[in-house]
Write an enzyme that holds these catalytic residues in place. Sequence first.
Site, short mmCIF file in Angstrom:
data_model
loop_
_atom_site.label_atom_id
_atom_site.label_comp_id
_atom_site.label_asym_id
_atom_site.label_seq_id
_atom_site.Cartn_x
_atom_site.Cartn_y
_atom_site.Cartn_z
N CYS A 114 0.96 -1.08 0.52
CA CYS A 114 0.14 0.40 -0.24
C CYS A 114 0.97 1.28 -0.40
O CYS A 114 0.60 2.36 -1.14
CB CYS A 114 -0.57 -0.02 1.43
SG CYS A 114 -2.07 -1.66 1.23
N HIS A 153 -1.78 7.01 4.29
CA HIS A 153 -0.33 6.17 4.94
C HIS A 153 0.85 6.64 4.15
O HIS A 153 1.78 5.69 3.24
CB HIS A 153 -1.17 4.91 3.71
CG HIS A 153 -0.53 3.70 4.32
ND1 HIS A 153 -0.69 2.41 3.91
CD2 HIS A 153 -0.20 3.92 5.87
CE1 HIS A 153 -0.63 1.84 4.89
NE2 HIS A 153 0.45 2.46 5.56
#
Length: 466
Positions: free
Chosen positions: A72, A137
């Site tokens: 990710c 993130h």
Amino acid sequence: MMKSITIFIFCCLTSVFAYSQDKPNIVLLFSDDAGYADFGFHGSKTMKTPNLDKLAKQGVKFTQAYVSDPTCGPSRAGLITGRYQQRFGFEENNVPGFMSKVSAADGWDMGVPTEEVTLADYLKKQGYATAFYGKWHLGGADKFHPTKRGFDEFYGFRGGARSYFPYSDLPPSKMDLMEKGFGNYQEPAKYLTDALATEAVDFIKRKHKEKQPFFAMLSFNAVHTPMDATPEDLAKFPNLTGKRKIVAAMTLALDRACGKIIDQLKKLGIEDNTIIVFTNDNGGPTDKNASVNYPLSGTKSNHLEGGIRVPFLMKWPGKLKANTTYTNPISTMDLLPTFYAAAGGDVSAIQNIDGVNLTPFITGIDNAKPHETLFWKKDARGVIRKGDFKLIRFPDRPAELYNIAEDISESNNIADAHPELVKSLFKELFEWELTLERPRWMLKKEFEKVDIDRMDAYRDQSKFLD
């Protein structure tokens, strides 16, 4: 005299607004951990994705779209900068991470370096309003916050995963809390996937009213774990059980949210002046969320096609022919220069990016391939795809070589039959690695084994088909 001045001012303002409106709006719909096979436009008969299936027919479907990493955070870092994230040391792990303890940067200090220019930074220079919704993130410290990385507005969470339902008690980390703007923590009033779409619709309506071109990035956490779905969505899949039932319901919610955005653009009459891209951050982790990547092999976190090849749709009315397919390899790193060029920017003036403006290639102005060679790297693992050949270097076994054009499932390792090609690709991969920065943080070696074990256990994706 005053009448002439008034007319002159009116004409100037009119031309400014017209110029702004000529710039296409840009919407990036970005899913998380979705399986390559888990969409109707990729042939799924189980998943219900009517809005995305419609988008596929209205635009271009890319059959060889890649991310810059099979996990990710690094994947997002490559997309947001248009660069191989290894060039600025974002190689080893999602951020923030607290498992390395061997690095120059740990925990909250891990993130995309502040000197890197982001996609949002570039579009703001072209007069765009910018907004980010969902999973960030890319760094937990305040200096990495989206509103300090080119985004005017933010509603999301800084970390990598959280509940899809509002927290009644505080979670272990503020990284998991929903944040509106900077430091204003505000949990959603409903299922998170739907809440993100609602926020984005509000932004689109406001910026359209202000006649300002906009860039909205919806970074959904769907269908990443935890496995959360509403009872209403679960009821739509009575023939499924377990995680497969839940991921189907989560995918339905994802499609509904995308549809809400697309419908709003049409309602406002700006659908024909909006670029819409749908893609995903990495391959599906079959062991975690029951996603399926068939006919690709492997999963998230490894460099088989199932880890790095992703669904990718692009619609741009008047520019791209509807219901067409583009078959040459592209990368999500290409989004930055493609969007910047569409916004009127001079891509040739951008220094040190690895992505390319896709428009000339998709439209047939340039018949060459956008990328003849692509690279991937994590610690001792490395990959080079040159033309149709793909070499994967492992820490625990001999390298593997595949002809992707003839063997999409990577079931026929031809390394022994082409020793000179293996040697040549090894050398080119190493030469690329010499241009990279040393990783700013590193995982303990035990986590490398986890990724290798997952690859071995879930390599054959045909076993997981419905």
